[in-house]
Motif scaffolding. Structure first.
Motif, short mmCIF file in Angstrom:
data_model
loop_
_atom_site.label_atom_id
_atom_site.label_comp_id
_atom_site.label_asym_id
_atom_site.label_seq_id
_atom_site.Cartn_x
_atom_site.Cartn_y
_atom_site.Cartn_z
N GLY A 150 0.75 -1.17 -0.01
CA GLY A 150 0.12 -0.05 -0.18
C GLY A 150 0.77 1.18 -0.13
O GLY A 150 0.55 2.33 -0.60
N ARG A 151 2.00 1.02 0.52
CA ARG A 151 2.69 2.40 0.98
C ARG A 151 4.10 2.65 0.46
O ARG A 151 4.74 3.97 0.41
CB ARG A 151 2.63 2.80 2.35
CG ARG A 151 1.29 2.99 2.77
CD ARG A 151 0.57 4.22 2.44
NE ARG A 151 -0.73 4.78 2.82
CZ ARG A 151 -1.32 5.82 2.18
NH1 ARG A 151 -1.15 6.03 1.06
NH2 ARG A 151 -2.51 5.96 2.79
N LYS A 152 4.72 1.50 -0.15
CA LYS A 152 6.05 1.57 -0.51
C LYS A 152 6.27 1.92 -1.67
O LYS A 152 5.51 1.59 -2.87
CB LYS A 152 6.98 0.34 0.21
CG LYS A 152 6.92 0.09 1.36
CD LYS A 152 8.03 -0.92 1.99
CE LYS A 152 7.91 -0.92 3.45
NZ LYS A 152 8.95 -1.94 3.96
N GLU A 156 11.55 0.66 -2.61
CA GLU A 156 11.21 -0.20 -1.31
C GLU A 156 11.05 -1.46 -1.20
O GLU A 156 11.25 -2.31 -0.67
CB GLU A 156 10.63 0.98 -0.52
CG GLU A 156 11.28 2.17 -0.31
CD GLU A 156 10.24 3.25 0.62
OE1 GLU A 156 10.65 4.00 1.34
OE2 GLU A 156 8.90 3.00 0.11
#
Lengths: 246, 246
Positions: A150-152, A156
């Motif tokens: 969801g966020r990287k 990453e």
DNA sequence: GCTTTCACTTGATCTCAGTCAAGGTTTCGT
DNA sequence: ACGAAACCTTGACTGAGATCAAGTGAAAGC
């Protein structure tokens, strides 16, 4: 007394015995198991079971790697789990498989027929208990992965995946040890992409970038050396003491 | 015999009794529970426990909504679970919380002190068994959500979330029933964004778009009407018979 | 009543990763 | 040894969603 002869912490006969069944096993359990246990082998790329199919066994991975995959009607696919040796497959109490299970590499599984296994679980509390612990571990790993998805950033994500495989493969503790880590990537670029929610082109580019900058070293396409685990984990954006589980 | 008087399938006294403890309960279990059970209330926005903190209880949500959240050092956050009434919180056998638990709305929880609960679990097999089933459900939900996070577009993500809340809130079966569904969104746009791996602006835009096209109707900012569940599920890209669980 | 705050909306612009396309390498079968 | 098929890399371009920014509306505090 079989109980006394059996080394519970290093049982290589069958991982499920060690991890789920054998934790505090009794002789009669072991005997009972003999009748319901069998081994299956799969070639790389083979489908073990399709989502929605009847699943009349549970089991665990002995060697090789399997993946759990979900596919949308239009073909978009997301890998939702990676099964490494000793990982458990199957849900007691479920009739059908909730996702496709694929052999990513050549694979050996140790299976148990589901009905007798469930009966055994009902009569031997520590099996249910052990399975609960393993399932909680899987749940933690899945949720850890939700943060990745969801966020990287792409970079990453790659670093996170390499980090997981390195730690799992080299069996090292979450805290980074100094010194290089070496392993073979068990996944194609496409499988990595499916796991990370990326395209294979993006995976390829980011791997190349990490290589060019010296975060990883590559020999051929699959043989990876990580000179500094600490640095890779920084690239992954993990907390310093993050306890990845997968 | 308390056993006979107790309606196991509709126990509103305490969800954990119903869902985990009470499945086939005995009178002495219920008595034993009295000493270890307590209720806690939280205001919207309050933190129930921080990631890494000692967690000396397990419990379940009685009313309101809680969320499980992971945060990176730079502030990026990902919600990894949504706890609706009757959902279970906590891991028997773990010392510390693996993520932040937040009260999203005003919240009542029914808690059990962890040590005695674990002891009870050890002596009453069906509790461990029930918890295993619940944990497997959570795992399925988490993996379902990995597909949403990894492969769906912003529009599909919003539709998926609305679809889950609608189904859960209206307690309807996965198969779409005809007729409108009405509910209040229990999440801010920001919380939705954190759950979906989006920004709040994107959430707002996509909600507006779905409204403009008549997939949903909005009264104020939170009161949602879904005229055609089938259509919303198509927007979400779900399989026709997908068994969402969350 | 007026300000402040909070939750949300909308617009303009930018950027990271996706898409499309071409070419390289390794592996495998014959 | 040769060709085919996987598997991987790299480049050019595009676009969905992020970012930055301004503004609205409703509820809360004084």
């Amino acid at each position: 007394m079989l109980k006394a002869q059996f080394d519970h912490t290093n049982c290589s006969d069958c991982p499920i015995r060690h991890r789920a069944v054998c934790a505090h096993c009794d002789a009669d359990e072991l005997e009972e198991l003999e009748g319901i246990k069998y081994y299956r082998t799969f070639e790389a790329g083979q489908t073990i079971i399709w989502s929605g199919d009847q699943m009349n066994f549970v089991g665990s991975v002995v060697s090789g790697i399997a993946s759990l995959t979900q596919t949308m009607e239009d073909g978009r696919t997301q890998m939702v789990g990676l099964l490494l040796p000793s990982d458990f497959v199957g849900r007691p109490g479920r009739e059908t498989a909730p996702y496709d299970v694929l052999a990513t590499t050549d694979l050996v599984m140790c299976c148990f027929r589901k009905k007798p296994f469930e009966a055994l679980m009902g009569s031997t509390p520590h099996i249910a208990h052990r399975l609960l612990q393993m399932t909680l571990d899987e749940l933690d790993a899945a949720r850890e992965w939700m943060l990745v998805l969801g966020r990287k950033t792409a970079r990453e994500k790659i670093a996170s995946l390499l980090s997981i495989i390195a730690r799992r493969d080299a069996s090292i503790a979450p805290k980074a040890k100094p010194g290089p880590i070496v392993f073979d990537l068990p996944l194609t670029r496409e499988a990595m992409a499916d796991y990370l929610g990326l395209t294979l082109e993006t995976v390829s580019r980011q791997v190349s970038a990490l290589k060019k900058e010296g975060v990883i070293e590559l020999e051929g396409k699959r043989h990876v050396t990580i000179p500094d685990m600490r640095r890779l984990m920084d690239e992954a954006g993990d907390d310093s003491d993050g306890g990845f589980l997968i």
